[in-house]
Design a protein around this motif. Structure first.
Motif, mmCIF file in Angstrom:
data_model
loop_
_atom_site.group_PDB
_atom_site.id
_atom_site.type_symbol
_atom_site.label_atom_id
_atom_site.label_comp_id
_atom_site.label_asym_id
_atom_site.label_seq_id
_atom_site.Cartn_x
_atom_site.Cartn_y
_atom_site.Cartn_z
ATOM 1 N N TRP A 296 38.662 11.427 66.399
ATOM 2 C CA TRP A 296 38.408 10.440 67.446
ATOM 3 C C TRP A 296 39.710 9.828 67.963
ATOM 4 C CZ3 TRP A 296 34.881 9.497 70.815
ATOM 5 C CH2 TRP A 296 33.556 9.868 70.569
ATOM 6 N N GLN A 297 40.672 9.640 67.071
ATOM 7 C CA GLN A 297 41.976 9.154 67.516
ATOM 8 C C GLN A 297 42.606 10.138 68.498
ATOM 9 O OE1 GLN A 297 42.586 6.000 67.222
ATOM 10 N NE2 GLN A 297 44.274 5.900 65.774
ATOM 11 N N ALA A 298 42.504 11.424 68.190
ATOM 12 C CA ALA A 298 43.053 12.452 69.069
ATOM 13 C C ALA A 298 42.330 12.467 70.419
ATOM 14 C CB ALA A 298 42.957 13.816 68.390
ATOM 15 N N LEU A 299 41.005 12.306 70.391
ATOM 16 C CA LEU A 299 40.232 12.284 71.630
ATOM 17 C C LEU A 299 40.594 11.084 72.505
ATOM 18 C CD1 LEU A 299 36.767 13.297 70.149
ATOM 19 C CD2 LEU A 299 38.000 14.578 71.909
ATOM 20 N N ILE A 300 40.750 9.935 71.872
ATOM 21 C CA ILE A 300 41.070 8.709 72.610
ATOM 22 C C ILE A 300 42.475 8.768 73.200
ATOM 23 C CG2 ILE A 300 41.497 6.225 72.337
ATOM 24 C CD1 ILE A 300 39.184 6.234 70.275
ATOM 25 N N HIS A 301 43.422 9.372 72.448
ATOM 26 C CA HIS A 301 44.825 9.402 72.881
ATOM 27 C C HIS A 301 45.203 10.669 73.625
ATOM 28 C CE1 HIS A 301 45.366 6.404 69.395
ATOM 29 N NE2 HIS A 301 45.382 5.746 70.538
ATOM 30 N N GLN A 302 44.190 11.472 73.997
ATOM 31 C CA GLN A 302 44.426 12.679 74.787
ATOM 32 C C GLN A 302 45.381 13.641 74.072
ATOM 33 O OE1 GLN A 302 45.639 11.633 78.762
ATOM 34 N NE2 GLN A 302 45.613 13.755 79.485
ATOM 35 N N ASP A 303 45.243 13.724 72.760
ATOM 36 C CA ASP A 303 46.063 14.611 71.934
ATOM 37 C C ASP A 303 45.281 15.910 71.729
ATOM 38 O OD1 ASP A 303 47.545 15.923 70.018
ATOM 39 O OD2 ASP A 303 47.177 14.450 68.428
ATOM 40 N N MET A 304 45.457 16.871 72.633
ATOM 41 C CA MET A 304 44.627 18.062 72.619
ATOM 42 C C MET A 304 44.893 18.957 71.412
ATOM 43 S SD MET A 304 42.915 17.135 75.065
ATOM 44 C CE MET A 304 41.750 18.476 74.943
ATOM 45 N N SER A 305 46.135 18.992 70.933
ATOM 46 C CA SER A 305 46.412 19.775 69.734
ATOM 47 C C SER A 305 45.707 19.154 68.520
ATOM 48 C CB SER A 305 47.917 19.880 69.480
ATOM 49 O OG SER A 305 48.478 18.594 69.260
ATOM 50 N N GLY A 306 45.668 17.818 68.494
ATOM 51 C CA GLY A 306 44.953 17.115 67.434
ATOM 52 C C GLY A 306 43.450 17.342 67.524
ATOM 53 N N VAL A 307 42.922 17.388 68.751
ATOM 54 C CA VAL A 307 41.494 17.656 68.954
ATOM 55 C C VAL A 307 41.142 19.015 68.368
ATOM 56 C CG1 VAL A 307 39.717 18.142 70.682
ATOM 57 C CG2 VAL A 307 41.253 16.190 70.995
ATOM 58 N N GLU A 308 41.961 20.018 68.672
ATOM 59 C CA GLU A 308 41.701 21.355 68.137
ATOM 60 C C GLU A 308 41.832 21.381 66.610
ATOM 61 O OE1 GLU A 308 43.349 25.984 68.303
ATOM 62 O OE2 GLU A 308 44.188 24.473 69.661
ATOM 63 N N HIS A 309 42.914 20.775 66.086
ATOM 64 C CA HIS A 309 43.190 20.812 64.651
ATOM 65 C C HIS A 309 42.055 20.182 63.840
ATOM 66 C CE1 HIS A 309 45.445 20.691 60.905
ATOM 67 N NE2 HIS A 309 45.190 19.394 60.810
ATOM 68 N N TYR A 310 41.657 18.965 64.200
ATOM 69 C CA TYR A 310 40.652 18.257 63.408
ATOM 70 C C TYR A 310 39.229 18.764 63.672
ATOM 71 C CZ TYR A 310 44.388 15.280 61.845
ATOM 72 O OH TYR A 310 45.551 14.834 61.256
ATOM 73 N N SER A 311 38.990 19.334 64.858
ATOM 74 C CA SER A 311 37.691 19.964 65.107
ATOM 75 C C SER A 311 37.522 21.180 64.200
ATOM 76 C CB SER A 311 37.576 20.398 66.576
ATOM 77 O OG SER A 311 37.540 19.277 67.434
ATOM 78 N N ARG A 312 38.601 21.933 64.055
ATOM 79 C CA ARG A 312 38.554 23.100 63.164
ATOM 80 C C ARG A 312 38.362 22.659 61.717
ATOM 81 N NH1 ARG A 312 39.902 27.959 65.372
ATOM 82 N NH2 ARG A 312 40.886 27.956 67.438
#
Length: 465
Positions: A296-312
């Motif tokens: 959620w932090q990645a989603l809120i901060h527009q961190d797309m690499s984080g979105v992919e990493h934590y979704s995986r």
């Protein structure tokens, strides 16, 4: 035209799949469902699908006649689903309640028809209620209560609630289990602060507790009448669930409007939110909670690499873009642009509704990949988004700020628990304080910006007049 028609029946199917309908039934032991109930469900699904497939054959797509007919098909399909839920009861009513809260996803014909299940599910007769109380207490109703209202305050999947008055004058809510509820559906009742339980008048099938006044969380008219600010309610609801999930690691998983009341306290004049029905909670595993928090932090901060990493890390695999869309109820374009800064538009809502049908196989695949506890969180997210849509407070900046604030606290607490060094723990605490302060400054900036803009608009209006 045939291709377009194929998408239409898929909408109901897609919604049922994405809401966990198939998963609910797949996880039940077949012995829990009678052949009659199973056959009834299969027949209803077949009738709805056939209706969508054949109703539009002689109507031109996109015309006024087509739109009017589509609304009628939606309505009668929703009524069939409602009747199925009422006939099969139990888990089916839970699914119907969930669908009735998905204002942001389902056509209005579905939500308005299924909303009746939030507080007016099939009722047991007064004779059945009296019999349950007689069997459990060995006493007549008049011996226990000076007044017992025959019309229930609300009826749910497993029980219904009656308002009553004790012989000492106290008003109570008496929750009585439907007599036909299967034994295996009975679970221990979780006791929480508010309401107070009257244990001397409670059994395995009857629960007598403090009566809580209030209006349903989606009742805008009630809030207007009682001077309750819908934005405050939406913000506090978001705070409450963020605290539950990110800080404490558990969540009340049934926040449909019938289970969330709002009221203004007579003494303090503060607005209160009351959660009812504490029979369905999910306790989150620590690693899962932290990964969910990071996502959620990645989603809120527009961190797309984080979105992919934590979704995986949460099991989404290559379907991480779809996972992010399902989790946030936003389009992939909005996620890439920043969900905390890009407001929800009508065109985006249309895109989401369309994609719910188009991506049915992928949604089904995704729901089979993620951890089981994620399914209840997705259900909870859907219900909360539905409440926000009804209150017209969806995707406000304050909701993301409150969520981010809880994520910062949760991550700092997690880091401190892993560190022995006092110096390093102090550094983590100082960083946490700085990040929270920075969030507060940003919130203040948004407030000032809004105030100045409001003053500017007022000045302009005064000048024009």
């Amino acid at each position: 035209m045939a291709l377009r028609l194929l998408k239409v029946p898929s909408l109901a199917t897609a919604v049922l799949a994405s809401s966990g309908f198939y998963l609910y039934n797949r996880r039940l032991d077949f012995n829990d469902l009678s052949l009659i109930r199973f056959g009834r469900a299969a027949a209803t699904t077949a009738v709805i699908s056939y209706d969508y497939l054949t109703a539009f054959k002689h109507v031109e797509y996109g015309t006024e006649e087509y739109r009017a007919l589509k609304s009628k098909v939606h309505r009668r399909s929703a009524e069939r689903l409602r009747d199925l839920c009422c006939a099969n009861r139990g888990t089916f009513i839970k699914v119907g309640q969930h669908l009735g809260a998905l204002d942001y996803l389902l056509p209005e014909e579905y939500t308005s028809t299924l909303k009746v299940l939030h507080s007016r599910a099939p009722q047991s007769s007064m004779e059945e209620i009296v019999q349950v109380i007689r069997e459990d207490f060995g006493k007549e109703l008049s011996e226990l209560f000076v007044l017992f209202e025959e019309t229930p305050q609300g009826a749910a999947s497993l029980a219904q609630v009656h308002k009553a008055v004790l012989h000492d004058g106290r008003t109570v809510a008496v929750k009585v289990q439907h007599p036909k509820v299967q034994r295996q559906s009975s679970k221990d009742i979780l006791v929480m602060e508010v309401p107070m339980i009257h244990w001397d008048l409670s059994t395995k099938r009857v629960l007598t507790m403090e009566f809580a006044e209030g209006g349903q969380v989606n009742d805008r008219e009630y809030m207007k009448t009682h001077g309750i600010n819908v934005n405050e309610i939406s913000e506090n609801l978001g705070k409450m669930y963020s605290e539950m999930i990110f800080i404490h690691g558990f969540v009340h998983c049934d926040p449909h409007p019938g289970n969330v009341l709002v009221r203004k306290c007579q003494k303090s004049k503060k607005t209160e939110i009351i959660l009812l029905d504490h029979g369905l909670y999910q306790v989150l595993q620590p690693d899962f909670r932290i990964n969910y928090c990071q996502l959620w932090q990645a989603l809120i901060h527009q961190d797309m690499s984080g979105v992919e990493h934590y979704s995986r890390k949460l099991g989404a695999g290559d379907l991480y873009p779809l996972f992010a869309c399902v989790l946030t109820a936003r389009s992939w374009a909005a996620i890439n642009s920043g969900i905390s800064s890009v407001p929800v538009t009508l065109s985006e809502d249309v895109e989401i509704r369309t994609n719910a049908a188009v991506y049915l196989p992928q949604i089904n695949d995704l729901l089979n990949k993620v951890p089981r506890q994620m399914l209840l969180l997705l259900k909870t997210n859907d219900l909360l988004r539905g409440i926000e849509t009804t209150l017209q407070t969806r995707a406000s900046s304050s909701s993301f700020i409150n969520m981010s604030r809880c994520c910062i606290r949760a991550l700092a607490r997690h880091k401190r628990s892993k560190i022995q060094s006092s110096r390093r723990r102090l550094q983590i605490t100082l960083t946490e304080s700085f990040n929270l302060w920075r969030l507060s400054m940003y919130e203040l900036f948004l407030w000032l910006k809004g105030s100045l803009l409001g003053q500017g608009v007022s000045t302009l209006l005064a000048f024009l007049h």
